[in-house]
Design a protein around this motif. Sequence first.
Motif, mmCIF file in Angstrom:
data_model
loop_
_atom_site.group_PDB
_atom_site.id
_atom_site.type_symbol
_atom_site.label_atom_id
_atom_site.label_comp_id
_atom_site.label_asym_id
_atom_site.label_seq_id
_atom_site.Cartn_x
_atom_site.Cartn_y
_atom_site.Cartn_z
ATOM 1 N N GLY A 226 0.807 -1.201 0.000
ATOM 2 C CA GLY A 226 0.000 0.000 0.000
ATOM 3 C C GLY A 226 0.841 1.252 0.000
ATOM 4 N N SER A 227 0.213 2.361 0.329
ATOM 5 C CA SER A 227 0.898 3.646 0.340
ATOM 6 C C SER A 227 0.274 4.517 1.415
ATOM 7 C CB SER A 227 0.811 4.324 -1.029
ATOM 8 O OG SER A 227 1.634 5.479 -1.068
ATOM 9 N N SER A 228 0.795 5.731 1.548
ATOM 10 C CA SER A 228 0.330 6.642 2.580
ATOM 11 C C SER A 228 -0.102 7.959 1.960
ATOM 12 C CB SER A 228 1.457 6.912 3.586
ATOM 13 O OG SER A 228 2.466 7.705 2.988
ATOM 14 N N SER A 229 -0.639 8.831 2.799
ATOM 15 C CA SER A 229 -1.067 10.148 2.333
ATOM 16 C C SER A 229 0.108 11.005 1.893
ATOM 17 C CB SER A 229 -1.848 10.867 3.436
ATOM 18 O OG SER A 229 -1.123 10.877 4.656
ATOM 19 N N ARG A 230 1.323 10.567 2.176
ATOM 20 C CA ARG A 230 2.516 11.250 1.659
ATOM 21 C C ARG A 230 3.003 10.613 0.355
ATOM 22 N NH1 ARG A 230 4.971 14.956 5.216
ATOM 23 N NH2 ARG A 230 3.272 15.788 6.471
ATOM 24 N N HIS A 231 2.240 9.647 -0.166
ATOM 25 C CA HIS A 231 2.511 9.016 -1.478
ATOM 26 C C HIS A 231 3.845 8.274 -1.513
ATOM 27 C CE1 HIS A 231 -0.921 11.350 -2.736
ATOM 28 N NE2 HIS A 231 -0.308 12.472 -2.390
ATOM 29 N N GLY A 232 4.329 7.881 -0.376
ATOM 30 C CA GLY A 232 5.560 7.108 -0.318
ATOM 31 C C GLY A 232 5.269 5.668 0.035
ATOM 32 N N PRO A 233 6.165 5.024 0.789
ATOM 33 C CA PRO A 233 5.939 3.631 1.192
ATOM 34 C C PRO A 233 4.726 3.506 2.100
ATOM 35 C CG PRO A 233 8.221 4.321 1.575
ATOM 36 C CD PRO A 233 7.438 5.560 1.279
ATOM 37 N N LEU A 234 4.258 2.281 2.261
ATOM 38 C CA LEU A 234 3.204 2.003 3.224
ATOM 39 C C LEU A 234 3.675 2.441 4.609
ATOM 40 C CD1 LEU A 234 0.488 0.672 3.917
ATOM 41 C CD2 LEU A 234 1.733 -1.474 4.223
ATOM 42 N N SER A 235 2.840 3.177 5.323
ATOM 43 C CA SER A 235 3.228 3.681 6.636
ATOM 44 C C SER A 235 2.414 3.003 7.725
ATOM 45 C CB SER A 235 3.020 5.197 6.714
ATOM 46 O OG SER A 235 1.650 5.514 6.523
ATOM 47 N N CYS A 236 3.016 2.912 8.902
ATOM 48 C CA CYS A 236 2.350 2.296 10.045
ATOM 49 C C CYS A 236 2.497 3.198 11.260
ATOM 50 C CB CYS A 236 2.942 0.916 10.323
ATOM 51 S SG CYS A 236 2.513 -0.303 9.047
ATOM 52 N N TYR A 237 1.638 2.976 12.256
ATOM 53 C CA TYR A 237 1.528 3.889 13.384
ATOM 54 C C TYR A 237 1.755 3.135 14.686
ATOM 55 C CZ TYR A 237 -0.839 6.091 9.483
ATOM 56 O OH TYR A 237 -1.141 6.567 8.234
ATOM 57 N N ALA A 238 2.838 3.480 15.379
ATOM 58 C CA ALA A 238 3.181 2.845 16.644
ATOM 59 C C ALA A 238 4.084 3.779 17.430
ATOM 60 C CB ALA A 238 3.889 1.509 16.406
ATOM 61 N N LEU A 239 4.159 3.555 18.736
ATOM 62 C CA LEU A 239 5.052 4.328 19.594
ATOM 63 C C LEU A 239 6.384 3.633 19.823
ATOM 64 C CD1 LEU A 239 2.511 5.580 22.302
ATOM 65 C CD2 LEU A 239 3.418 6.845 20.341
ATOM 66 N N GLY A 240 6.468 2.350 19.478
ATOM 67 C CA GLY A 240 7.736 1.626 19.585
ATOM 68 C C GLY A 240 8.181 1.454 21.020
#
Length: 432
Positions: A43-57
């Motif tokens: 997939g991709s992200s709203s920044r049109h780059g790689p697929l992004s994921c959301y975490a605090l790590g």
Amino acid sequence: MTALPRKALPLAFALALASGAAQADAYPNDTEGFHGYMRASAGSSSRHGPLSCYALGGPTAYYRLGNECDSNAEFGYTKELAKADNGVSFVGTLWVNAYAPASDFRGAKLELLKGYVEAKGLPFLNGGTAWVGKRYYYRPDIHMLDMQYINMNGTGGGLDKIPLGAGKFSYAVFKDNDTNATGAGGAIVNTPSALRQNLLYQDLPVNPGGTIDAALTIVTAGGRNRSAGAPVQGQGDHGHDGWAIGLFHHQKVLGGTNMAGFQYGSGPGTGIGVCCVRMGPAGSTALGSDVTRVRLLEDLVIQPTRRFSMEFAAVYQKDKADDVALRNTWTTLGVRPVYALLPNLKLQGELGVSALKQESTGQTARLTKLTLAPAISLGESYWSRPELRLFVSYGKWNGAATPLVNASNNGGPVYGNATSGTSAGLQVEAWW
């Protein structure tokens, strides 16, 4: 974004203990035949780059629906190798996996996950099992968080599920981090190795439909000369022992299961220094007894009707230490409702809210992740897999979380200084 309500977690835990708790083991055990697991996303992200994921790590876990930017495939075979005249069965298991932090398996290499032999149904163990090798070992998880809150995987041996009283007893010994660092002339200057003992008492009935599992981990560091009581030359402050305990109450409820748990660890028994907030394996033996971790867990999976199912999760975790960099408090609440529109078509969503208070910065990082994901599925059950998903995920976080979201995103810091983002794509998850 608002903070987690202070009363929400205690209320969740109280409800869990009142209604009961227990999570089904969704993944197949090492039974005869070919088994495996796979996940991959594109997939991709709203920044049109790689697929992004959301975490605090760091000392946290993530909400995984439409939010996994890595790829993993693991598979293997279990086969009875021989059978003794008295019925004792010798069973061998071999598994490999290919993992990549990217979404296309780029650079993934095959590695051995499991290679062990069991002797099952031993009369002198009252029908219990003995085993030796490398294996997965007692690793229950909160599925929607991909959080193996306890994980005793490793290379070693032990005795499994020996009937004892109303429950079953298991004992295993493992050698973790079994390496040495050498200096001039080949002299050993450092070793993170540790001997780990795990004791389990499982399936103890405590109420109608409810059982308790108790787990104990004892970590003995290899990083000092035991006879002299002194560190190995150049070892510094390494070589601390540690321990951990866990109590987990399991309950059948509303066509599903629920788990309520408590964990406490000290030093390398906290699991700090290994992957993914796992407790059970030996963490860093550089950690002394000043480092502690306490954790409360709740994981409810219900299926009250044929078409509707849901998972709810709550975690409170507090790490204490003399080193301010290790002092953190993580809280999270999340829910994943699933509705089967048709026998092979599901509509599911996932909402997770997390907060990480870091005493080193004096700030609390907050993150909310929301996903919608229609899926083609094997069936209507929450646990039916394979699933082929189309997803849209939205993440929102505060300024304190920005560097953490950037650091934990496999696609890199794609959102820069932004505090929200959207990603979309395709995802497959399968086990068999």
